[in-house]
Design a protein around this motif. Structure first.
Motif, PDB file in Angstrom:
ATOM      1  N   VAL A 101       0.819  -1.360   0.085  1.00 56.61           N
ATOM      2  CA  VAL A 101       0.032  -0.005   0.170  1.00 56.61           C
ATOM      3  C   VAL A 101       1.074   1.076   0.121  1.00 56.61           C
ATOM      4  CG1 VAL A 101      -1.561   1.444   1.390  1.00 56.61           C
ATOM      5  CG2 VAL A 101      -1.944  -1.088   1.201  1.00 56.61           C
ATOM      6  N   ARG A 102       1.845   1.205   0.846  1.00 54.99           N
ATOM      7  CA  ARG A 102       2.724   2.255   0.854  1.00 54.99           C
ATOM      8  C   ARG A 102       3.370   2.675  -0.477  1.00 54.99           C
ATOM      9  NH1 ARG A 102       5.472   0.345   6.264  1.00 54.99           N
ATOM     10  NH2 ARG A 102       3.906   0.560   7.646  1.00 54.99           N
ATOM     11  N   ARG A 103       3.760   1.412  -1.341  1.00 57.82           N
ATOM     12  CA  ARG A 103       4.590   1.558  -2.557  1.00 57.82           C
ATOM     13  C   ARG A 103       3.575   2.360  -3.710  1.00 57.82           C
ATOM     14  NH1 ARG A 103       8.110  -3.839  -2.782  1.00 57.82           N
ATOM     15  NH2 ARG A 103       9.473  -3.306  -0.969  1.00 57.82           N
ATOM     16  N   ARG A 104       2.315   1.819  -3.564  1.00 61.03           N
ATOM     17  CA  ARG A 104       1.369   2.327  -4.594  1.00 61.03           C
ATOM     18  C   ARG A 104       0.484   3.371  -4.503  1.00 61.03           C
ATOM     19  NH1 ARG A 104       4.586  -0.517  -7.136  1.00 61.03           N
ATOM     20  NH2 ARG A 104       4.701  -2.612  -6.852  1.00 61.03           N
ATOM     21  N   LEU A 129      10.621   4.771  -6.029  1.00 61.89           N
ATOM     22  CA  LEU A 129      10.574   3.690  -7.372  1.00 61.89           C
ATOM     23  C   LEU A 129      11.615   2.922  -7.131  1.00 61.89           C
ATOM     24  CD1 LEU A 129      10.116   6.450  -9.731  1.00 61.89           C
ATOM     25  CD2 LEU A 129       8.510   4.912  -9.000  1.00 61.89           C
ATOM     26  N   GLU A 130      12.781   3.290  -6.435  1.00 62.82           N
ATOM     27  CA  GLU A 130      13.683   2.174  -6.239  1.00 62.82           C
ATOM     28  C   GLU A 130      13.403   0.895  -5.397  1.00 62.82           C
ATOM     29  OE1 GLU A 130      17.510   3.737  -4.903  1.00 62.82           O
ATOM     30  OE2 GLU A 130      18.360   1.782  -4.218  1.00 62.82           O
ATOM     31  N   VAL A 131      12.779   1.434  -4.168  1.00 58.65           N
ATOM     32  CA  VAL A 131      12.502   0.499  -3.194  1.00 58.65           C
ATOM     33  C   VAL A 131      11.308  -0.550  -3.863  1.00 58.65           C
ATOM     34  CG1 VAL A 131      10.887   0.200  -1.230  1.00 58.65           C
ATOM     35  CG2 VAL A 131      12.854   1.711  -1.432  1.00 58.65           C
ATOM     36  N   SER A 132      10.395  -0.018  -4.914  1.00 50.18           N
ATOM     37  CA  SER A 132       9.401  -0.807  -5.155  1.00 50.18           C
ATOM     38  C   SER A 132       9.916  -1.577  -6.565  1.00 50.18           C
ATOM     39  CB  SER A 132       8.260  -0.156  -5.658  1.00 50.18           C
ATOM     40  OG  SER A 132       8.401   1.040  -6.145  1.00 50.18           O
ATOM     41  N   GLY A 133      11.202  -1.415  -6.829  1.00 49.19           N
ATOM     42  CA  GLY A 133      11.862  -2.436  -7.821  1.00 49.19           C
ATOM     43  C   GLY A 133      11.817  -1.839  -9.049  1.00 49.19           C
ATOM     44  N   THR A 181       1.964   8.002  -6.288  1.00 46.61           N
ATOM     45  CA  THR A 181       0.642   7.620  -5.406  1.00 46.61           C
ATOM     46  C   THR A 181      -0.231   8.571  -5.495  1.00 46.61           C
ATOM     47  OG1 THR A 181       1.609   8.873  -3.627  1.00 46.61           O
ATOM     48  CG2 THR A 181       2.286   6.473  -3.869  1.00 46.61           C
ATOM     49  N   ASP A 182      -1.535   8.339  -5.284  1.00 47.72           N
ATOM     50  CA  ASP A 182      -2.538   9.239  -5.301  1.00 47.72           C
ATOM     51  C   ASP A 182      -2.819   9.955  -3.978  1.00 47.72           C
ATOM     52  OD1 ASP A 182      -3.551   6.759  -4.388  1.00 47.72           O
ATOM     53  OD2 ASP A 182      -5.437   6.809  -5.467  1.00 47.72           O
ATOM     54  N   ILE A 183      -2.299   9.691  -2.851  1.00 39.27           N
ATOM     55  CA  ILE A 183      -2.384  10.192  -1.673  1.00 39.27           C
ATOM     56  C   ILE A 183      -1.037  10.587  -1.220  1.00 39.27           C
ATOM     57  CG2 ILE A 183      -3.116   9.960   0.669  1.00 39.27           C
ATOM     58  CD1 ILE A 183      -4.967   7.590  -0.344  1.00 39.27           C
TER      59      ILE A 183
END
Lengths: 415, 305
Positions: A101-104, A129-133, A181-183
């Motif tokens: 959830v935190r990534r997206r 972005l790096e964290v989410s690959g 992210t939208d939030i």
């Protein structure tokens, strides 16, 4: 569907915090809990944030606002209550789901920027972005794009320590934007900046929000800031949300003494808009009418001026008693409207502070229009001055404005 | 009534001695392996350090100083090692350096992971702290006895006790370094969805490096101080010379060996201090290189914009 909705959130620190929730629900106070070694940071907080809204949580230090924002992205799990992001309940997620959830969906901007000093500005912006690959070339491109959005184009190769505080926070903002992210959660994001830069950043945030339609949950202790950027404001005190409303609602109808005391220090002329102080005119006149009916209206209302409206209710002119009298005497059939009528139009959203200069340049009252340019009301100079008096924080109780016609008559006498 | 009659005598020493003999008998394979590994490492490193002519090594050390600190320190290094050559302690000095480096590397390989565990887990932290206190306050000589039981005399028991004695600051400083990383920065990692591993390698460890390197520096200094004590159990190097000096009341030999230790300490201390804090040495070769690289990138970015 709201972007964020919180229902009965509690956060209590200490051993076996759940007993604190029960105690509070049974009516015990925060102070009584403290004697048991429990600290109630957030008590029964319920609110919802609509997509595309800037929702500000405002409170002094210790009011629980920082705890509240950290529960929204699950950095600190709530002791009780439910928090829903879109259609997903944060409260029941495991660590991996929370990370997803935190990534997206949710990114965050921090008070002291929280940049990584050993990475360049570009690498910092690309962190999420790096964290989410996300692959190198794509994340570099998106980070550069985000940096450009916040006005830091070309700074990607520098270290955060090479940048000023305001610029560092722009990097923090870019990092949140690049994550896509939208939030966005903003924890006292501008509090560490000096006032001029803070003002700039606020404007930029509102501007970005309008372009990108992000949902923003903004925490601040500065009510002026809250009123400047917030679509709606939640006032927090001692862990509880005491009022939620637009800035005008909070200014005009404070829920309790605490809020009322708080808003005394606000520069209301920046918050209140023309629509809040405008009044309906004693009468208006259609542009097809003749001078005789105008004269009659003026006599009936004891008012030396009249607003003339076109058929579509857009203001056409302001006419004056002496001109109307002259037209009646000459037996003309048309209203005495000059080719270029004096007509000080202001938009309903103009802050009161900006009205004074316009008012000073014109004899006639300010004519307020709505978004479609239609007539909404008038602000005679005396109303503006009375409002200015009432806007001063001290003393709060302002006398009701005197009835208009009488005053205008006095003005006429003086002439 | 004497205390002997009144109190129960706990045979602590005997108990532990029994335990150590039990270890020796049942874990001999492990000790042999450790012994073999240490000897291979130390001998290999000593041979490498002594492979090239001493003057070339002096130049290499000076170059290292230039790369990581400054040209001033490079000159000081050259003078310092030339002096060591002139008082004829070069070979034992290289032997000691090899032992210190091997002991330091072993200590760090153990200390950093334990420090990381202690920083992330309260229970580990609470358990580890008294053990570290014990290791540091126990007189260093005492470690030599079980070391000799395990490994008989020579370089290895010296290394073993050196590692135990030098370990604690490495653990402590790693834990401290990670704990003192700004909590908001760690939260930033979490709030963007980083896993605990990503936070550790991407945020906590890089930001803890200066503190960890200060710990490494202390580990090296403690290892050096143990070098002399290792000499007592027959380890080669400056320690052996010092012990010879003591036992034969040979003052000149003792002084020269002692000065050798001091010279080595100065070199290793200053060099590792600059490793942990590269920002403080803007004239080091590395800093200059980085700077010119950054300028080039900035120029390229400016040209693109």
């Amino acid at each position: 569907m709201p972007a964020i909705s919180a229902d009965g959130l509690y956060k209590i620190f200490g051993r076996r915090p759940h007993r604190g929730v029960e105690a509070l629900q049974a009516g015990r106070t925060r102070e009584e809990l403290r004697e048991d070694g429990l600290t109630a940071a957030v008590i029964d907080a319920s609110f919802s944030v609509e997509p595309g809204e800037i929702f500000v949580v405002m409170g002094l230090s210790g009011s629980g606002k920082s705890t509240l924002i950290r529960m929204v992205n699950g950095l600190w799990p709530a002791t009780a209550g439910e928090l829903v992001i879109g259609d997903q309940s944060i409260s029941s997620m495991n660590a991996a789901e929370l990370r997803e959830v935190r990534r997206r969906r949710i990114s965050m901007v921090f008070q002291h920027f929280a940049l990584l000093p050993h990475r360049t500005v570009g690498e910092n912006a690309a962190y999420g972005l790096e964290v989410s690959g996300v692959g190198r070339s794509e994340r570099e491109a998106r980070a550069a794009e985000a940096l450009e959005m916040v006005g830091l184009k070309g700074w990607g190769g520098y270290r955060p320590s090479d940048l000023s505080g305001g610029m560092q926070q722009r990097v923090g903002l870019a990092r949140a934007l690049a994550a896509g992210t939208d939030i966005m959660l903003m924890d006292e994001a501008f509090s560490a900046l000096d006032p001029l830069i803070r003002r700039d950043m606020q404007d930029q945030l509102v501007d970005l929000q309008q372009r990108l339609e992000k949902t923003i949950l903004f925490i601040t202790h500065d009510l002026n800031e809250a009123m400047r950027i917030g679509d709606r404001i939640a006032m927090m005190r001692d862990g509880r949300i005491v009022q939620v409303g637009t800035s005008e609602q909070i200014l005009n109808e404070p829920a309790n003494d605490y809020v009322a005391r708080f808003i005394q220090d606000v520069d209301r002329s920046r918050v209140l808009t023309a629509s809040a102080i405008m009044e309906p005119p004693p009468a208006t006149l259609g542009s097809g009418q003749g001078p005789r009916s105008a004269h009659k209206l003026m006599r009936e209302t004891q008012n030396p001026w009249l607003v003339v409206l076109r058929r579509d209710r857009t203001p056409h002119a302001v006419i004056w008693e002496e001109d109307v009298a002259a037209a009646v005497k000459d037996g003309r059939d048309e209203l005495p409207i000059p080719a270029e009528p004096e007509l000080p139009l202001v938009d309903a959203h103009t802050p009161v502070a900006d009205l004074f200069a316009i008012s000073a340049r014109h004899r006639s009252p300010l004519v307020v229009t709505d978004e479609d340019g239609r007539f909404a009301g008038v602000i005679p100079r005396v109303t503006l001055l009375t409002a200015a008096g009432a806007l001063q924080p001290d003393p709060p109780p302002a006398p009701a404005p005197p009835p208009l016609p009488a005053f205008d008559a006095a003005e006429d006498d003086a002439r | 009534m004497s205390p002997d009659e009144f109190f129960l005598r706990i045979p602590l020493g005997e108990g532990i001695a029994w335990l150590i003999r039990w270890f020796k008998e049942n874990l001999s394979l492990l000790f042999d392996a450790f012994s073999w590994l240490m000897r291979a490492l130390v001998d290999g490193l000593t041979d490498t350090l002594l492979l090239l002519p001493a003057l070339v090594m002096v130049l290499l050390f000076a170059l290292l100083s230039l790369v990581f600190r400054s040209w001033q320190f490079a000159i000081a290094t050259a003078v310092l090692f030339l002096f060591a050559l002139c008082i004829d302690v070069w070979e034992p000095m290289m032997q000691t350096m090899a032992q210190v480096l091997v002991a330091t590397v072993c200590a760090i390989v153990i200390a950093v992971p334990v420090g990381i565990l202690a920083a992330t887990n309260r229970t580990v932290s609470v358990l580890v702290r008294p053990i570290l206190d014990f290791m540091q306050t126990m007189p260093a000589f005492v470690y030599l006895i079980p070391a000799i039981i395990f490994f008989s005399v020579g370089t290895v028991p010296g290394l073993f006790s050196t590692i135990i004695f030098a370990l604690p600051p490495g653990v402590r400083m790693t834990e401290l370094g990670i704990r003192q990383v700004d909590s908001e920065t760690v939260e930033a990692g979490e709030s963007f969805g980083a896993t605990p591993g990503q936070i550790l390698t991407g945020i906590q460890l890089p930001l803890a490096i200066p503190t960890i390197m200060a710990g490494v520096n202390q580990v090296i200094m403690l290892s050096l101080s143990m070098a002399v004590i290792s000499g007592m159990v027959g380890a080669d190097g400056l320690g052996k010379l010092v012990v010879q000096g003591i036992t034969t009341m040979n003052l000149p030999l003792g002084i020269e060996a002692g000065v050798g230790v001091v010279l080595l300490a100065v070199f290793l201390d200053r060099l590792t201090a600059s490793l942990g804090n590269p920002g403080s040495y803007p004239t080091s070769l590395i800093a200059l290189l980085k700077k010119s690289l950054a300028e080039k990138t900035a120029q390229r970015a400016a040209a693109e914009a």
